[in-house]
Design an enzyme around this catalytic site. Sequence first.
Site, short mmCIF file in Angstrom:
data_model
loop_
_atom_site.label_atom_id
_atom_site.label_comp_id
_atom_site.label_asym_id
_atom_site.label_seq_id
_atom_site.Cartn_x
_atom_site.Cartn_y
_atom_site.Cartn_z
N GLU A 113 0.81 -1.22 0.00
CA GLU A 113 0.00 0.00 0.00
C GLU A 113 0.85 1.28 0.00
O GLU A 113 0.67 2.15 0.85
CB GLU A 113 -0.99 -0.02 1.16
N GLU A 165 -5.02 -8.41 -0.47
CA GLU A 165 -5.83 -8.21 0.75
C GLU A 165 -7.26 -7.97 0.30
O GLU A 165 -7.51 -7.20 -0.64
CB GLU A 165 -5.36 -7.00 1.57
#
Length: 545
Positions: free
Chosen positions: A175, A322
Amino acid sequence: MTSDSVSELRLRIDGKVCDESAFPHVWSRCIGAGRANEALRADWQRQFAEVVEACGIEYIRFHGVFHDDMFVYRESYGGGFGPNSPLAEPVYTFSYVDKVFDFIVDCGVRPFVELGFMPRELATVTETVFWWGAHCSPPKDMARWVELVTRSVEHWIDRYGLDEVREWRFEVWNEPNLVPHFWTGTKTEYFELYEQTVTAIKNIDPALKVGGPATSVFVPDDRYKGEVEDRAATHETAAASDVDALDWRPVWIEDFIAWCAERGLPIDFISTHTYPTDFAFAVDGEAVHITRYADATFDDLTLLRKLVSSSPYPDAEIHITEWSTSPSSRDFIHDTLFAATSITRSYLQCATLADSISYWTFTDVFEEGGAGIGPFHGGFGIVNEAGIHKPTFHAFTMLNRLGDRLLLATSDGVVTRDSRTSAVSAVFFNYPEDMATRGLRSENSYAATRALAQMGPSRRIRHSIDGLKPGATFLVEVVDWEHGNVAEAWHQMGSPLNPSKAESEHLSRVADSLLRFTLTVPDTGVLDLDVELAPWAVMSLRQSA
């Protein structure tokens, strides 16, 4: 039942000959966990071994393989008394990582290696994120980062063999669009990190698989168009009357592909995260938590598949590294029956849209915000810290029992066949129609979720499966509000934060007390399935003999 005994049978469902197609188990390809150091715990390992066995997990991904608590990268000796002794050159030690990876590989699972976060002694910024203190900056010395990656991959090849490591995946960071939380640099600095990392790994062996950019969520505005997130302007979702009508796009994916294509860099897989939520900021700086509609994951993956297919990397794998109903480890929905139904619906919808959709996470042994408060605190896991099975665990086991050939797909579930044994299996669910337009909202208390139990109505599942062997038996299992609903049982006993041993044993029994019964195929060879599913119920049908 063996394939020989059913080779002459021709299956028909509801009077129609089945037109079979491949049915990949996208849910079991990979699953998430918090960080590498947690995998040294005995309870983590017990729970992981059970989840692998019950759910068919093939890969696992977690943060922190290079974190200081794994002691891979050392610029000082460290003795515990007085100042640390500096070393002339960095030292690389893999004893802790070896313990983790050895256990994973011994379970028949492969690491999906997230390369990060930065060792403190190599970080340009020493502020940290999470309770356990992750360093999320670019390296102060890129050559030393390259050496760290190179030494690590070479060590894993020496330990596990090149053929094995060629089956692993190496994902560059996590991320990086979330500045300063998971990356303190710019977009271009991340792309440069990818360039150096993929080049280093491919120099070891061109067949090793590397990808990125591991970005978070989809957004419908330009907040991530620049080098760092722009929070000066109102995020569109914060002001929209209908967020689902907006044009949601993946973060950095198109820029990443273009940047790599321009430089001739390889991309073996595209990775991103697809939580069906948004954390938006209004003009006054107030944060607004957005929940998208039930089909958001399907629509996002359909778009992502189209973007990759039409890109200079059309054969790149797509890995959602995820995914869950929300990105909060304190969202009480995760503990509930409602989450089990939601993820079942989405996984069945999206089975052919990605190479993996990694549920975040398999266990509540997860310490980003510190240990959870109470046995059901809204943790991500499909098992809680004590290993008690949540309804999501049963959803995964039911999905794992499905075959690899799709016979029938409806809005309520699927019927499948195992190509090796010809055994028939099915999963059906009752996701209330009223929820299709609004998805599951994150909740900050278990009590707030319970209103969803009043939604309805029940749903009748009726199908006729013709061409089965007379006398074959099928086991039916149902998780619903009355069966396997362990969070409700905990609530009914007063929600004790520290259950006694007897209370924990009771909760464990409740968790696994599903509704179970068998059906037998009559002499006609036709199984007439007629089951009434309560709202939010998930049902498994599997051939047992």
